[in-house]
Design a protein around this motif. Structure first.
Motif, PDB file in Angstrom:
ATOM      1  N   ASN A 201       0.848  -1.190   0.000  1.00 43.48           N
ATOM      2  CA  ASN A 201       0.000   0.000   0.000  1.00 43.48           C
ATOM      3  C   ASN A 201       0.882   1.237   0.000  1.00 43.48           C
ATOM      4  N   ALA A 202       1.950   1.142   0.789  1.00 47.49           N
ATOM      5  CA  ALA A 202       2.865   2.271   0.896  1.00 47.49           C
ATOM      6  C   ALA A 202       3.485   2.605  -0.453  1.00 47.49           C
ATOM      7  N   GLY A 203       3.837   1.570  -1.214  1.00 43.22           N
ATOM      8  CA  GLY A 203       4.461   1.801  -2.516  1.00 43.22           C
ATOM      9  C   GLY A 203       3.515   2.482  -3.492  1.00 43.22           C
ATOM     10  N   VAL A 204       2.268   1.991  -3.529  1.00 40.88           N
ATOM     11  CA  VAL A 204       1.291   2.591  -4.442  1.00 40.88           C
ATOM     12  C   VAL A 204       1.027   4.039  -4.043  1.00 40.88           C
ATOM     13  N   ALA A 205       0.842   4.273  -2.743  1.00 36.79           N
ATOM     14  CA  ALA A 205       0.593   5.640  -2.284  1.00 36.79           C
ATOM     15  C   ALA A 205       1.754   6.535  -2.667  1.00 36.79           C
ATOM     16  N   GLY A 206       2.965   5.996  -2.530  1.00 35.53           N
ATOM     17  CA  GLY A 206       4.152   6.765  -2.880  1.00 35.53           C
ATOM     18  C   GLY A 206       4.160   7.167  -4.347  1.00 35.53           C
ATOM     19  N   ILE A 207       3.828   6.211  -5.222  1.00 37.51           N
ATOM     20  CA  ILE A 207       3.840   6.504  -6.656  1.00 37.51           C
ATOM     21  C   ILE A 207       2.765   7.525  -7.014  1.00 37.51           C
ATOM     22  N   VAL A 208       1.562   7.334  -6.458  1.00 39.55           N
ATOM     23  CA  VAL A 208       0.483   8.272  -6.772  1.00 39.55           C
ATOM     24  C   VAL A 208       0.862   9.670  -6.309  1.00 39.55           C
ATOM     25  N   LYS A 209       1.457   9.726  -5.129  1.00 41.69           N
ATOM     26  CA  LYS A 209       1.807  11.030  -4.564  1.00 41.69           C
ATOM     27  C   LYS A 209       2.813  11.764  -5.447  1.00 41.69           C
ATOM     28  N   GLN A 210       3.673  11.001  -6.126  1.00 43.14           N
ATOM     29  CA  GLN A 210       4.741  11.640  -6.888  1.00 43.14           C
ATOM     30  C   GLN A 210       4.449  11.807  -8.369  1.00 43.14           C
ATOM     31  N   THR A 211       3.386  11.164  -8.865  1.00 44.36           N
ATOM     32  CA  THR A 211       3.133  11.194 -10.309  1.00 44.36           C
ATOM     33  C   THR A 211       1.863  11.962 -10.624  1.00 44.36           C
ATOM     34  N   PRO A 212       1.967  13.119 -11.285  1.00 44.34           N
ATOM     35  CA  PRO A 212       0.757  13.863 -11.643  1.00 44.34           C
ATOM     36  C   PRO A 212      -0.073  13.068 -12.633  1.00 44.34           C
ATOM     37  N   GLY A 213      -1.378  12.990 -12.388  1.00 46.14           N
ATOM     38  CA  GLY A 213      -2.250  12.235 -13.283  1.00 46.14           C
ATOM     39  C   GLY A 213      -2.435  10.798 -12.856  1.00 46.14           C
ATOM     40  N   ALA A 214      -1.835  10.432 -11.732  1.00 45.09           N
ATOM     41  CA  ALA A 214      -1.932   9.050 -11.306  1.00 45.09           C
ATOM     42  C   ALA A 214      -3.198   8.812 -10.510  1.00 45.09           C
ATOM     43  N   ILE A 215      -3.717   7.585 -10.608  1.00 48.15           N
ATOM     44  CA  ILE A 215      -4.811   7.158  -9.754  1.00 48.15           C
ATOM     45  C   ILE A 215      -4.528   5.720  -9.331  1.00 48.15           C
ATOM     46  N   GLY A 216      -4.611   5.469  -8.028  1.00 48.21           N
ATOM     47  CA  GLY A 216      -4.305   4.133  -7.542  1.00 48.21           C
ATOM     48  C   GLY A 216      -5.231   3.745  -6.413  1.00 48.21           C
ATOM     49  N   TYR A 217      -5.339   2.429  -6.179  1.00 48.84           N
ATOM     50  CA  TYR A 217      -6.228   1.979  -5.101  1.00 48.84           C
ATOM     51  C   TYR A 217      -5.376   1.658  -3.871  1.00 48.84           C
ATOM     52  N   ILE A 218      -5.742   2.227  -2.746  1.00 46.15           N
ATOM     53  CA  ILE A 218      -4.994   1.977  -1.508  1.00 46.15           C
ATOM     54  C   ILE A 218      -5.949   1.931  -0.327  1.00 46.15           C
ATOM     55  N   GLY A 219      -5.444   1.391   0.767  1.00 48.32           N
ATOM     56  CA  GLY A 219      -6.229   1.413   1.986  1.00 48.32           C
ATOM     57  C   GLY A 219      -6.512   2.846   2.368  1.00 48.32           C
ATOM     58  N   HIS A 220      -7.716   3.063   2.861  1.00 45.01           N
ATOM     59  CA  HIS A 220      -8.168   4.424   3.120  1.00 45.01           C
ATOM     60  C   HIS A 220      -7.218   5.181   4.029  1.00 45.01           C
ATOM     61  N   ILE A 221      -6.689   4.496   5.036  1.00 47.57           N
ATOM     62  CA  ILE A 221      -5.844   5.183   6.002  1.00 47.57           C
ATOM     63  C   ILE A 221      -4.588   5.761   5.341  1.00 47.57           C
TER      64      ILE A 221
END
Lengths: 349, 278, 299
Positions: free
Chosen positions: A205-225
């Motif tokens: 989850n941390a990895g996906v959140a990290g990528i979304v946070k750094q990539t404009p235009g990204a959308i990813g599914y992660i745990g709500h927290i």
């Protein structure tokens, strides 16, 4: 100059003695090993920290993904596993020693996105599936504009982000997509690891959140927290009843307002509940019913059961603070009943 | 083209080439400097007393340190050294003493291949050889994986150092009546000690930065652990997990750990050079 | 009277020691063979079930238990080859710099230290740095040329991989160039060749096969890199279509998915990837060694 070799010998001797001394020490205190889902990791991390403060028992939980948790439990290298994807009947049949699923809490799988200067966007099941199928490739696609008339969506490529490791979060998300999109069901299916048509992979989850946070235009599914902790925006999703629901403690609790079987292995995605968040799920701790395996001591078995029992009762107080919904009372009772069946070679703990 | 024009063009080409060689070499300094500077800048601010002595905090809470990772790394290095040093020195001695036999040729080949085995494959091997039979993750399995990676390095440097020892030393020892084993153990090996030690230091430097073999052996641990039969945290593991996370304080810890690891590895390499020269 | 016991004791110790050395030599062989055997036996299930099509199949689908290694094979090859191409001019420049132009002196020691420092930095730290410094830069570059700004992908990982193998291939090239006989070099110079012509016409042709061996061995090194690549390649199990595409290599897919492969076939397929990786690196290092040995002997 001549003493160098002897110094090396003494050094080696020193290392050996340290290893022996420390290796033999501390064998009395029970420590528990757990592995699995990253989805509830923030909650478990807090729970185990509090548990240690209260009972002085160390719990080493490694968030290697739901698939990893199941695998390590199957290999009997951990005391308990954790997964957001329950094991299927076919898989469970392969184990002589029954594997119990004890629900701990409810979580939401949020779609977080990175669109600077844009407010909250809405998505429908079709458009969500379309994005992850690679059919909708730009943010200013007509179909997205139709659902979000008041927002000017940018001419930016959509970068879908998914889990590169085997994950229960993936399971919950693809389970939902398979229910709401026939195209998704036939083309991809659901599981802890799937063959994603498009997108980028992140670890945990941390990895996906990290990528979304750094990539404009990204959308990813992660745990709500994870979305909350990182102050990321999440999508408002249209549920089965036609309401656009944001994920919150309340909407996730509503989602569980359905029939739960006795062994609690059920998927609650695409819930019927009127204001329920459509991508919600239970997360379970997995443990063997007969705790006498691999030459485990009774003390170890007792501590394992005690921990899980605590997580289902006293530990629940930590859930809301981290945006996980507590177990509904009915389910909590079911969980306790499942725990009561844990034994140590026939002896009740 | 006249002779002088030809000469001029040849000299120009020569100068141009020299310029390119120097240019390329100097360009290489840039990324290195950049990397080290970046790590120093980000990591130095994290070096507090707390950083070295505290355990990592749970997700979302501030503070914490990497003390368990430091201890874990040292433990893993200790186990790897135990596994690889005695065996490596003896194997290197065997190879140096039996240059032409078929067995030693084959052993040398196996040693080189072992050195080239990808670290992730070593992790799988250690998982199958140690973790599964033992039934749990442990520092021992991680140490064994690292030891297997360090072994070929120790063997090779021992062998190469021994090649440089003149035969006259051995013959003098025989002439004085010393038996073979005494010659090797008390005359030859001690005279090769600086090369061997430098090889060991380089091996340690190499394995202390390895992450892949530890992913499914040492496993990681949020608590301090000194028991080799239980799982343990280590600096490279911590860096990998925290660097790819979205939490700012975890990333800061990862930078601090990176600086610590870089200083450690570079310090060991420097020490190895100093020892080798003496 | 002569006492025989002490002498016998010494002879026993002699024999034991020699046997011990012999045993150690065997252990090195046994370890490698057992390693190979372990990999083969653990991947036997997938070898038996999927067979040879494993190498050509381009679909990696754990849900439907379809496992094909082609995307990872291509990802590994492309990143390694790109890294080699990027690094080769630098390594040879370094080798010539230290071997011909500046054999001693301040600049030589600075550059030598630079190479050692580069070689010493652990892979995971390269990946970490790459993630925070290189990826945003590449992202900006991608925006400039109009490609989806992912930042991660083949290009990024090849660049970092090149940085990582430069010290290794530079030191091999340096050793190889140092083996060119001094007399040949001096003969060329005394006949009036400029240093550049001497390098071009004497050193490089002479050292050709040695440098080639160095290329092979660096290739083996590049293939086995895991951590930095995992963090920078995008983790997409598909055949990459351009250098800006995300992809996956054999080692990074193992690192990502090994911990959670729950089905036997899944696990076995991952280990089969490890077997292929092992085999390829072993072959490359073997051939590299062979070429160097032949060349050293022939020269």
């Amino acid at each position: 100059m001549i003493n160098y070799k002897w110094r090396l010998n003494y050094f080696l001797l020193f290392i050996v003695s340290i290893l022996l001394v420390t290796g033999c020490a501390n064998n009395n205190q029970v420590e528990l090993q757990g592995a699995g889902a990253t989805f509830p990791y923030p909650l478990y991390s807090k729970m185990f920290h509090e548990y240690y403060k209260q009972f002085n028992t160390k719990i080493n939980y490694q968030a290697i993904g739901s698939g990893g948790g199941i695998r390590q439990l199957a290999n009997k290298t951990v005391d308990f596993g954790a997964s957001d994807a329950f094991m299927s009947d076919a898989k469970l049949k392969k184990f002589d020693n029954k594997i119990l699923h004890i629900p701990i809490c409810l979580g939401a799988v949020a779609l977080s996105y990175n669109l600077p200067d844009i407010g909250e966007i809405k998505l429908t099941p079709d458009t969500l599936a379309g994005i992850f199928l690679g059919q909708i490739t730009k943010w200013n696609d007509q179909r997205l504009k139709a659902i979000n008339p008041s927002i000017t969506l940018p001419n930016l490529d959509i970068v879908a982000v998914y889990r590169s490791d085997g994950s229960g979060t993936t399971f919950i998300f693809t389970d939902y997509l398979a229910k709401v999109s026939a195209g998704w069901m036939s083309k991809v299916g659901y599981g802890k690891s799937v063959n994603w048509p498009i997108g980028l992979g992140g670890k945990g989850n941390a990895g996906v959140a990290g990528i979304v946070k750094q990539t404009p235009g990204a959308i990813g599914y992660i745990g709500h927290i994870y979305a909350l902790q990182n102050k990321m925006k999440v999508v408002k999703l249209r549920n089965k009843s036609g309401n656009y629901v944001e994920c919150s403690l309340q909407s996730v609790s509503y989602a569980a307002d359905t029939v739960i079987p006795a062994d609690t292995r059920v998927s609650i995605t695409d819930t019927e509940a009127k204001y329920g968040y459509p991508i919600s799920g239970f997360t379970w701790i997995l443990a063997y019913q007969n705790q006498n395996f691999n030459s485990r001591t009774e003390a170890q078995a007792r501590e394992t059961k005690k921990l899980i029992y605590w997580m289902v009762t006293e530990g629940q107080q930590y859930a809301p603070g981290l945006q996980y919904a507590k177990l509904p009372p009915v389910v909590a009772k079911q969980a306790e009943k499942i725990l009561d069946s844990i034994h140590y070679a026939g002896k009740v703990l | 083209m006249s002779n002088s024009q030809l000469l001029a063009s040849r000299l120009t080409k020569d100068r141009l080439f020299k310029g390119i060689v120097i240019g390329l070499s100097c360009v290489l300094i840039l990324p290195l400097f950049f990397i080290l500077f970046y790590i120093f800048q980000k990591g130095l601010s994290v070096f507090t007393w707390e950083f070295f002595t505290q355990l990592p905090q749970p997700v979302g809470e501030v503070g914490g340190g990497v003390s368990n990772a430091i201890v874990g790394t040292l433990m893993l290095i200790g186990i790897a050294s135990l596994v690889s040093i005695p065996l490596g020195i003896l194997t290197g001695t065997y190879l140096a003493e039996n240059k032409k036999t078929r067995l030693s040729e084959f052993a040398r080949l196996c040693n080189d291949v072992l050195q080239g085995v990808p670290s992730i494959v070593m992790g799988i091997i250690a998982y199958v050889w140690v973790v599964i039979p033992m039934g749990s993750f442990s520092a021992l399995s991680g140490g064994i994986a690292l030891g297997l990676m360090m072994l070929p390095i120790v063997t090779k440097t021992t062998e190469e150092t021994l090649y440089m020892i003149p035969d006259s030393l051995k013959e003098a020892s025989y002439a004085l009546g010393a038996p073979y084993y005494k010659t090797i153990l008390t005359v030859i090996l001690p005279s090769a000690k600086s090369g061997i030690i430098s090889g060991i230091l380089l091996g340690v430097a190499r394995i202390s930065g390895e992450t892949a073999p530890l992913l499914f052996t040492a496993f990681g641990n949020p608590f301090m652990n000194t028991n080799i039969f239980k799982s343990v945290n280590s600096l490279p593991l911590l860096i990998f997990n925290y660097a790819t996370s979205p939490y700012d304080d975890w990333q800061m810890l990862a930078w601090g750990a990176s600086l610590l690891l870089v200083l450690f590895v570079l310090g060991l390499s420097l020490l190895a050079k100093v020892v080798n020269r003496s | 009277m002569k006492s025989y016991k002490p002498i016998e004791f010494v002879e026993i110790k002699e024999l034991l020691f020699k046997r011990l050395l012999f045993l150690c030599g065997c252990i090195a062989i046994v370890i490698l063979l057992y390693l190979f055997y372990t990999l083969v036996s653990e991947s036997w299930l997938s070898i038996k079930t999927i067979g040879f099509s494993f190498v050509f199949n381009h679909v990696w689908d754990p849900v439907r238990s379809h496992f094909g290694a082609l995307p990872f094979f291509i990802g590994t090859m492309v990143t390694a080859i790109m890294a080699l191409i990027i690094s080769l001019p630098f390594s040879i420049a370094m080798a010539l710099f230290l071997g011909e132009y500046f054999k001693e002196g301040k600049w030589a020691s600075i550059l030598k230290s630079v190479l050692d420092l580069l070689a010493g930095i652990p892979s995971v730290i390269y990946g970490f740095w790459g993630l925070f410094v290189l990826v945003p830069l590449i992202r900006q570059f991608e925006v400039m040329i109009g490609v989806t700004p992912l930042g991660v992908g083949i290009l990024t990982s090849s660049l970092v991989l090149a940085l990582m193998i430069i010290p290794y291939s530079a030191s091999i090239s340096r050793e190889v160039i140092a083996l060119v006989p001094q007399e040949l070099k001096e003969a060329a110079l005394s006949l009036g060749a400029t240093p550049f012509e001497m390098i071009r016409k004497v050193i490089l042709p002479y050292a050709k096969s040695g440098i080639f061996a160095g290329v092979l061995m660096s290739f083996g090194r590049a293939i086995s890199e895991t951590m930095a690549v995992t963090m920078l390649i995008g983790n997409v199990n598909k055949i990459p279509l351009s250098i800006f595409s995300p992809a996956n290599t054999m080692s990074s897919v193992i690192a990502n998915e090994f911990a959670e492969a729950t089905e036997a076939l899944y696990l076995s397929s991952l280990i089969e990837l490890a077997l292929i990786l092992f085999f390829v690196t072993a072959v490359f290092s073997f051939i590299g060694r062979l070429v160097i040995k032949k060349w050293v002997i022939s020269s």
